[in-house]
Design a protein around this motif. Structure first.
Motif, PDB file in Angstrom:
ATOM      1  N   ASN A  65       0.829  -1.201   0.000  1.00 13.82           N
ATOM      2  CA  ASN A  65       0.000   0.000   0.000  1.00 13.82           C
ATOM      3  C   ASN A  65       0.866   1.255   0.000  1.00 13.82           C
ATOM      4  O   ASN A  65       0.585   2.215  -0.728  1.00 13.82           O
ATOM      5  N   GLN A  67       3.897   1.512  -1.136  1.00 18.46           N
ATOM      6  CA  GLN A  67       4.536   1.612  -2.452  1.00 18.46           C
ATOM      7  C   GLN A  67       3.535   2.110  -3.493  1.00 18.46           C
ATOM      8  O   GLN A  67       3.877   2.922  -4.356  1.00 18.46           O
ATOM      9  N   ALA A  68       2.294   1.659  -3.397  1.00 19.64           N
ATOM     10  CA  ALA A  68       1.264   2.105  -4.336  1.00 19.64           C
ATOM     11  C   ALA A  68       1.016   3.604  -4.180  1.00 19.64           C
ATOM     12  O   ALA A  68       0.831   4.315  -5.179  1.00 19.64           O
ATOM     13  N   GLN A  69       1.005   4.100  -2.960  1.00 13.65           N
ATOM     14  CA  GLN A  69       0.814   5.534  -2.744  1.00 13.65           C
ATOM     15  C   GLN A  69       1.975   6.330  -3.334  1.00 13.65           C
ATOM     16  O   GLN A  69       1.769   7.373  -3.963  1.00 13.65           O
ATOM     17  N   THR A  70       3.189   5.827  -3.156  1.00 14.61           N
ATOM     18  CA  THR A  70       4.357   6.494  -3.736  1.00 14.61           C
ATOM     19  C   THR A  70       4.261   6.505  -5.259  1.00 14.61           C
ATOM     20  O   THR A  70       4.519   7.528  -5.901  1.00 14.61           O
ATOM     21  N   ASN A  71       3.875   5.375  -5.830  1.00 15.42           N
ATOM     22  CA  ASN A  71       3.737   5.293  -7.284  1.00 15.42           C
ATOM     23  C   ASN A  71       2.657   6.231  -7.799  1.00 15.42           C
ATOM     24  O   ASN A  71       2.812   6.850  -8.855  1.00 15.42           O
ATOM     25  N   THR A  72       1.568   6.354  -7.065  1.00 22.17           N
ATOM     26  CA  THR A  72       0.486   7.262  -7.461  1.00 22.17           C
ATOM     27  C   THR A  72       0.979   8.703  -7.463  1.00 22.17           C
ATOM     28  O   THR A  72       0.674   9.471  -8.393  1.00 22.17           O
ATOM     29  N   GLN A  73       1.743   9.081  -6.457  1.00 17.87           N
ATOM     30  CA  GLN A  73       2.288  10.438  -6.409  1.00 17.87           C
ATOM     31  C   GLN A  73       3.213  10.694  -7.594  1.00 17.87           C
ATOM     32  O   GLN A  73       3.155  11.759  -8.216  1.00 17.87           O
ATOM     33  N   ARG A  74       4.043   9.727  -7.900  1.00 16.35           N
ATOM     34  CA  ARG A  74       4.964   9.895  -9.036  1.00 16.35           C
ATOM     35  C   ARG A  74       4.197   9.999 -10.345  1.00 16.35           C
ATOM     36  O   ARG A  74       4.539  10.805 -11.219  1.00 16.35           O
ATOM     37  N   LEU A  75       3.155   9.185 -10.501  1.00 17.16           N
ATOM     38  CA  LEU A  75       2.343   9.259 -11.719  1.00 17.16           C
ATOM     39  C   LEU A  75       1.650  10.610 -11.838  1.00 17.16           C
ATOM     40  O   LEU A  75       1.550  11.169 -12.934  1.00 17.16           O
ATOM     41  N   ASP A  76       1.160  11.120 -10.724  1.00 12.49           N
ATOM     42  CA  ASP A  76       0.521  12.436 -10.755  1.00 12.49           C
ATOM     43  C   ASP A  76       1.514  13.505 -11.209  1.00 12.49           C
ATOM     44  O   ASP A  76       1.167  14.395 -12.001  1.00 12.49           O
ATOM     45  N   THR A  79       2.149  13.015 -14.948  1.00  7.57           N
ATOM     46  CA  THR A  79       0.989  13.404 -15.757  1.00  7.57           C
ATOM     47  C   THR A  79       1.016  14.903 -16.024  1.00  7.57           C
ATOM     48  O   THR A  79       0.776  15.353 -17.151  1.00  7.57           O
TER      49      THR A  79
END
Length: 99
Positions: A65, A67-76, A79
């Motif tokens: 979870n 790691q997923a939050q970190t990945n979401t921030q990087r994707l944002d 983008t």
């Protein structure tokens, strides 16, 4: 022999059989309790093993979870950068003269 004298031995036999047949010995009870205790110990061991697996799975899920939050921030962040580059490319294409 009178009828009341015939009943006395029958009553004595009946009372004796009820008294002897209804009691369990300490040894029998201890054997039954030992069997139940063994089963309980087995269940407790399996419960502890299952609890250990569940705790490990929980830790892995929490790490995933995070790691997923970190990945979401990087994707944002990416983008926004991609959108900015896309806008610049569109502007550059509009400024370019057509042949």
């Amino acid at each position: 022999m009178t009828p009341s004298l015939k009943i006395i031995p029958a009553v004595a036999i009946l009372a004796g059989s009820l008294g002897l047949g209804g009691c369990a010995t300490k040894g029998y009870v201890n054997e039954q309790i030992a069997t139940v205790n063994q089963r309980i110990d087995g269940v407790e061991s399996r419960l502890q093993a299952t609890d250990g697996v569940a705790q490990a799975a929980r830790s892995e899920a929490q790490a995933a979870n995070a790691q997923a939050q970190t990945n979401t921030q990087r994707l944002d962040q990416l983008t926004g950068r991609v959108d900015s580059m896309d806008q610049r490319m569109m502007q550059a294409q509009q400024k370019r003269p057509r042949n």
